[in-house]
Design an enzyme around this catalytic site. Structure first.
Site, short mmCIF file in Angstrom:
data_model
loop_
_atom_site.label_atom_id
_atom_site.label_comp_id
_atom_site.label_asym_id
_atom_site.label_seq_id
_atom_site.Cartn_x
_atom_site.Cartn_y
_atom_site.Cartn_z
N GLY A 132 2.92 6.67 7.88
CA GLY A 132 4.28 6.90 7.41
C GLY A 132 5.23 5.80 7.85
O GLY A 132 6.27 5.59 7.25
N ASN A 133 4.87 5.08 8.92
CA ASN A 133 5.66 3.91 9.34
C ASN A 133 5.47 2.74 8.38
O ASN A 133 6.25 1.79 8.39
CB ASN A 133 5.23 3.42 10.73
CG ASN A 133 6.05 4.04 11.85
OD1 ASN A 133 5.55 4.81 12.65
ND2 ASN A 133 7.33 3.71 11.87
N SER A 134 4.44 2.81 7.59
CA SER A 134 4.10 1.71 6.69
C SER A 134 5.29 1.26 5.87
O SER A 134 5.93 2.07 5.21
CB SER A 134 3.00 2.14 5.73
OG SER A 134 1.78 2.03 6.35
N ASP A 160 0.22 -7.47 1.50
CA ASP A 160 0.63 -6.08 1.68
C ASP A 160 2.15 -5.94 1.72
O ASP A 160 2.69 -5.22 2.55
CB ASP A 160 -0.01 -5.48 2.93
CG ASP A 160 0.04 -3.95 2.92
OD1 ASP A 160 0.30 -3.39 1.83
OD2 ASP A 160 -0.14 -3.34 3.98
N VAL A 211 2.24 -11.66 -6.75
CA VAL A 211 2.05 -12.97 -6.13
C VAL A 211 0.68 -13.07 -5.47
O VAL A 211 0.10 -12.07 -5.06
CB VAL A 211 3.14 -13.27 -5.07
CG1 VAL A 211 4.47 -13.47 -5.75
CG2 VAL A 211 3.22 -12.21 -4.03
N HIS A 270 0.82 -1.22 0.00
CA HIS A 270 0.00 0.00 0.00
C HIS A 270 0.85 1.27 0.00
O HIS A 270 0.33 2.36 -0.17
CB HIS A 270 -1.06 -0.03 1.12
CG HIS A 270 -0.57 0.30 2.49
ND1 HIS A 270 -0.31 -0.65 3.44
CD2 HIS A 270 -0.31 1.48 3.07
CE1 HIS A 270 0.08 -0.06 4.55
NE2 HIS A 270 0.10 1.24 4.35
N LEU A 305 6.96 -10.68 -9.91
CA LEU A 305 5.60 -11.22 -10.00
C LEU A 305 4.60 -10.40 -9.18
O LEU A 305 4.97 -9.69 -8.25
CB LEU A 305 5.58 -12.66 -9.48
CG LEU A 305 6.42 -13.70 -10.21
CD1 LEU A 305 6.41 -15.00 -9.44
CD2 LEU A 305 5.88 -13.92 -11.61
#
Lengths: 598, 382
Positions: A200-202, A120, A254, A89, A252
């Site tokens: 923002g830590n994502s 994710d 996946v 994301h 890929l």
């Protein structure tokens, strides 16, 4: 007591660091003499350890921005040539080309490599160095609740110099399941932490107390406090990501897996099959409604959540052991897992930032929302930002792939393993393989031509043939092999005609050999309706076998090789082991070969 | 508790490098450990300290339960936490809407599910005691509970966000006691029923489902019950706090022994009551008859705050403090949210003219009333 927030801790820390190099554990045990009045030596020791971990880990942490410098998230480098992990994301919002900052203050260009929309996770590659600092991959199954952990990244995009923000806490829970929140992304078997995870830590790393990379931070339980940390952050376990890493490196998109069967917990606590697709491999291996699932992938099953958890960490197409119990008797089967989504679902980009807008009062919607930083909507179609010129060649778009360029690289790498066998391309005629069927103790002669393949057993007492052109029915010849002649045709096609001769050929990641062996590289091909998966040893690069499926939802013909010998100037396996539907059909010992030289 | 002490002893043995064999010996001979020292010497090395804390966490987690009950409606979650206080299955939790059912489901650490029924409750303490039919359960000894000082490091255990549903352990957070104070908080538009001492924590402990969880010391000693989600009445921020066991102990023990007489009858007492009603300003609203009854003023009491600013019958209230008002119900809610001493800005429409007025909110909020004496929603404007 007055506390001097700027001077005091700095002095004591410095003093500690000076002494730390010479101080042994025994001097610490004497107790507080070095820093009496400042702090407990244990506390200082822990702090020094913390500082050391942060210093060790911070250089590998990436601040990710969109091409225009907007939006963003975090990531972590895992190879010196620039491969870095982040959240899907994050990359889905940033676009195919990104700008990545490291804590040395430098900004690097990066391109998308592979994506795992369900899990994710995304893999990107930074350009410009071959000596990027990297994180050490840890073993997330060794974590324990209560252990210290560190989350690093760029929450609220605070780091203008790209040095990561560090938050630390404890592991609050393990093997957590966080179901889909509006989209199909699902966090299975994930790690729950009380370290602050904020927008923002994502995509940023979760490090263990020892500084090993154990997870990728991606979600939090956000409720009415707004989109900020509320004490429960979730990280995708690194052990899950390891299963997908080769797929991701292959550019890929996946998919995750499903068993093709529904399960439920009964009142007595047992987990039983309540429904099963008769087209699934699990059904063909004998699993039926009301069978109790005892273990899966080597882990005992006690609840539906746990089963979902374990299932969720494996890629589509992996073969894994499943133990079920029926009338008190245990039975182990190996099941190749089906894809969780249809191909079309995976190819289409999911809606942009689907869970972005909170629906007031809709708790489930809010729960588990992704802490991605606000991002500009991804420009679609012709509005796409132009990639940096010198890196444009590193992106090859192809339906079904995140970036086909990286798949081509992996194809080339895997195909190099075939070169050692010699040149099969120059001969133009049919192959004639003279073999001995071991168990039946019969001579067997395979003739493999372009449009026809045949097998003559026992000097002509039995004969089988398979046409191999567009019109031919791709049959099970000889019967109960799953189509051995068709399968051998695929092998000859790859060796004699080359990869371009298939309608499809791509690197398909890696999988455990036959469900419990070492990881092997998989090269997938398609010719008419036949799909083949060529398996290569990851260490030696050698081709060690292949599976050919005549059609969808039928058991493949599995051929495994043993021993390599030279036949007429070319290397070829000495022994072919042929299996179908969990049974060994036979073994063919190669005695002589004619490769059709003019 | 003997088994606690036993564990402590085992852990200590490990810290000081005694062999596993000796641990087993200790485990089968509890009498030898009866004079074990109360205080554990802090361990100098990092690794044993970590495993010791993990051991503590595991032990505490076994005594915390997940509760599933009523709710599931908008904004009402149907789950909470609780903790075992007797081997026979008495457990403590918060008095909340989750318990508004004949029976609730209680899930133990090992995934076993039980029907829990309410033995007793003291709404003024936000306290309820449930019972499940089980034996030999791991539990907390209330007599061993402590009240940690400010600055003490603590752990919080609860099933926040319903992360755990079966045999998964509940969530653990770490933090320190930031303050010991009296609770001045509210829940939505209501004052909280409990206003006694609380332990304020710097970790985000009070989330959906956290209520009824435990706050312990780093050594796993019981310190408090995680309270329900409340906002600080002064700052309007969400609070992270626990009610000290010392405040609850007598009531819990009395409920279990059957000698408890509640200060308030849980079946009759409301959870709490609104702080301000329209009548406090001299406003009488039209009866709330439909889903969105327009907020017309039916009458203005003489010599009231509303009369002072010349509000009149048939005025339609459009805004309260810049908030668009769409119904009588919404107006009531907005008034109930006010703080004593606030300025109340109203905009009313009178024959197509908009009229802004300002009132002061009374200095004292109304006292919580018993349900029997509380006016019905549509009858307090005569």
């Amino acid at each position: 007591m007055t506390w001097h927030p700027t001077s005091r801790p700095e002095i004591s820390r410095r003093r500690w660091l000076q002494t730390a190099t010479v101080a042994s554990l025994t001097t610490l045990l004497k107790g507080g003499s070095t820093a009496r009045g400042a702090a407990d030596p244990d506390v200082l020791a822990e702090q020094a350890a913390r500082v050391a971990v942060v210093q060790k880990c911070a250089p590998s942490v990436v601040a990710i921005f969109g091409p225009g410098g907007g939006g963003g998230g975090s990531g972590v480098l895992i190879t010196p040539d620039g491969f870095a992990l982040t959240n899907f994301h994050v990359t889905s919002g940033a676009g195919d080309f990104m700008k990545c900052g490291l804590n040395n203050g430098e900004l690097y260009d990066a391109v998308i490599v592979g994506i795992d929309p369900t899990g994710d996770v995304a893999l990107i590659k930074l350009f410009g160095r071959e000596d990027f600092p990297v994180a050490t991959l840890g073993d997330s199954d060794q974590l324990a609740v209560g252990e210290t952990c560190y989350a690093m990244g760029n929450p609220f995009l605070l780091a203008t110099d790209f040095s990561p923000t560090v938050t630390y806490g404890i592991i609050s829970g393990l093997h957590r399941y966080q179901g889909p929140a509006g989209t199909f992304l699902e966090y299975t078997d994930c790690i729950q932490v009380d370290a602050s995870i904020n927008p923002g830590n994502s995509g940023g790393p979760l490090f263990s107390a020892a500084g090993d990379l154990v997870g990728i931070n991606g979600r939090g339980s956000f409720e009415k406090r707004g989109r900020v940390n509320s004490g429960a952050g979730y990280a995708i376990s690194i052990n899950q990501i390891k299963h997908f890493l080769d797929h991701l490196r292959g550019g890929l998109i996946v998919d995750h897996a499903t068993l093709g069967a529904a399960v439920a917990t009964k009142d007595d606590g047992s987990m039983v099959v309540t429904n099963i697709l008769d087209s699934s491999e699990a059904f063909r291996r004998g699993l039926r409604v009301d069978d109790e699932i005892a273990s899966f992938a080597g882990r005992p099953i006690r609840s539906v959540n746990q089963f979902k958890n374990i299932l969720g960490i494996y890629p589509k197409g992996w073969k894994l052991p499943l133990v079920y119990r029926r009338e008190g008797r245990k039975q182990e089967i190996f099941v190749r897992l089906r894809g969780l989504h249809r191909q079309s679902e995976m190819t289409l980009q999911p809606p942009e930032r689907p869970a972005e807008e909170p629906k007031p009062g809709d708790k489930d919607q809010d729960k588990g929302r992704k802490p991605g930083a606000p991002k500009p909507p991804r420009p679609a179609g012709r509005g796409k930002p132009k990639p940096p010129e010198q890196y444009a060649k590193f992106l090859v778009e192809k339906p079904g792939f995140a970036n086909f360029h990286f798949n081509q690289l992996e194809q080339e790498r895997v195909l190099r393993g075939l070169a050692a066998w010699g040149d099969f391309k120059t001969p133009t005629g049919a192959w004639k393989l003279t073999a001995h069927a071991v168990a039946a103790d019969l001579p067997a002669v395979f003739t493999l031509a372009d449009e026809l393949c045949g097998l003559i057993l026992a000097d002509g007492q039995q004969a089988f043939a398979q046409e191999t052109n567009a019109e031919a029915k791709q049959g099970d010849e000889p019967p109960a092999t799953g189509g051995l002649l068709l399968a051998l045709h695929q092998l000859r096609w790859l060796l004699a005609k080359g990869p371009q001769a298939f309608s499809e050929l791509y690197y398909a990641g890696s999988e455990p050999l036959d469900g419990n062996g070492p990881l092997v590289d998989v090269l997938a091909t398609e010719r008419f309706t036949a799909r083949t998966r060529f398996l290569f040893d990851k260490q030696t690069g050698e081709l060690i076998g292949f599976d050919t499926e005549r059609d969808e939802d039928v058991d493949p013909c599995e051929v495994r090789f043993e021993g390599i010998a030279e036949f007429q100037g070319r290397k070829f396996p000495k022994l072919l082991i042929v299996r179908h539907a969990d049974r060994e059909y036979g073994r063919f010992e190669l005695r002589a070969a004619n490769w059709g030289d003019a | 508790m003997p088994s606690d002490r036993l564990w402590d002893a085992c852990v200590r043995a490990a810290i000081w490098g005694l062999s596993l064999v000796l641990m087993c010996l200790v485990a089968v001979a509890p009498a030898q450990q009866s004079n074990a020292p109360e205080e554990v010497t802090p361990s100098p090395a990092e690794a044993p300290a970590q495993s010791r804390q993990q051991r503590v966490i595991e032990q505490v987690s076994r005594r915390v339960v997940k509760i599933f009950g009523a709710g599931r409606l908008k904004n009402l979650y149907a789950y909470s936490s609780g903790f075992l206080v007797s081997p026979q299955g008495h457990l403590v939790t918060i008095w909340s809407h989750v318990l508004d059912e004949q029976e609730v489901t209680v899930v133990l650490h090992d995934g076993r599910r039980f029907a829990g029924r309410i033995v007793g409750a003291e709404p003024q303490l936000d306290l309820a005691v449930l019972k499940i039919d089980a034996e030999d359960l791991p539990c907390f000894e209330l007599d061993e509970a402590v009240t940690p000082p400010v600055g003490a490091r603590v752990l919080s255990f609860s099933n926040m966000f319903k992360v755990a549903t079966g045999d998964e352990p509940v969530s653990v957070l770490h933090g320190v006691i930031s303050a010991r104070t009296r609770l001045t908080a509210r829940r939505g538009v209501f004052d909280s029923a409990y206003n006694g001492p609380v332990l304020v924590v710097d970790a985000i402990t009070n989330n959906p489902g956290s209520g009824g969880g435990v706050l312990t010391t780093r050594d796993g000693q019981l310190a408090g019950m995680v309270g329900k989600e409340l906002r600080n009445a002064q700052s309007n921020t969400w609070m992270n706090y626990a009610i000290p066991i010392a405040e609850l102990k007598t009531a819990i023990q009395d409920i279990i022994s059957g000698t408890f007489t509640p200060k308030s009858n849980p079946l009759e007492a409301p959870l709490s009551s609104p702080r301000f009603l329209p009548i406090d300003f001299g406003l009488v609203l039209v009866p709330d008859v439909i889903q969105r009854t327009p907020a017309f003023i039916d009458a203005v009491l003489p010599d009231s705050r509303a009369a002072d600013v010349q509000l009149k019958a048939n005025d339609l209230v459009l805004f309260v403090n810049d908030q668009l008002i769409q119904s009588v119900r919404m107006l009531r809610e907005e008034l109930a949210r006010l703080e004593p001493g606030d300025t109340l800005k109203l905009v009313v429409r009178r024959e197509n003219i908009l009229i802004p007025v300002e009132l002061t909110v009374p200095e004292t909020a109304r006292k919580p009333r018993k349900r029997g004496t509380e006016p019905e929603a549509s009858s307090d404007d005569p």
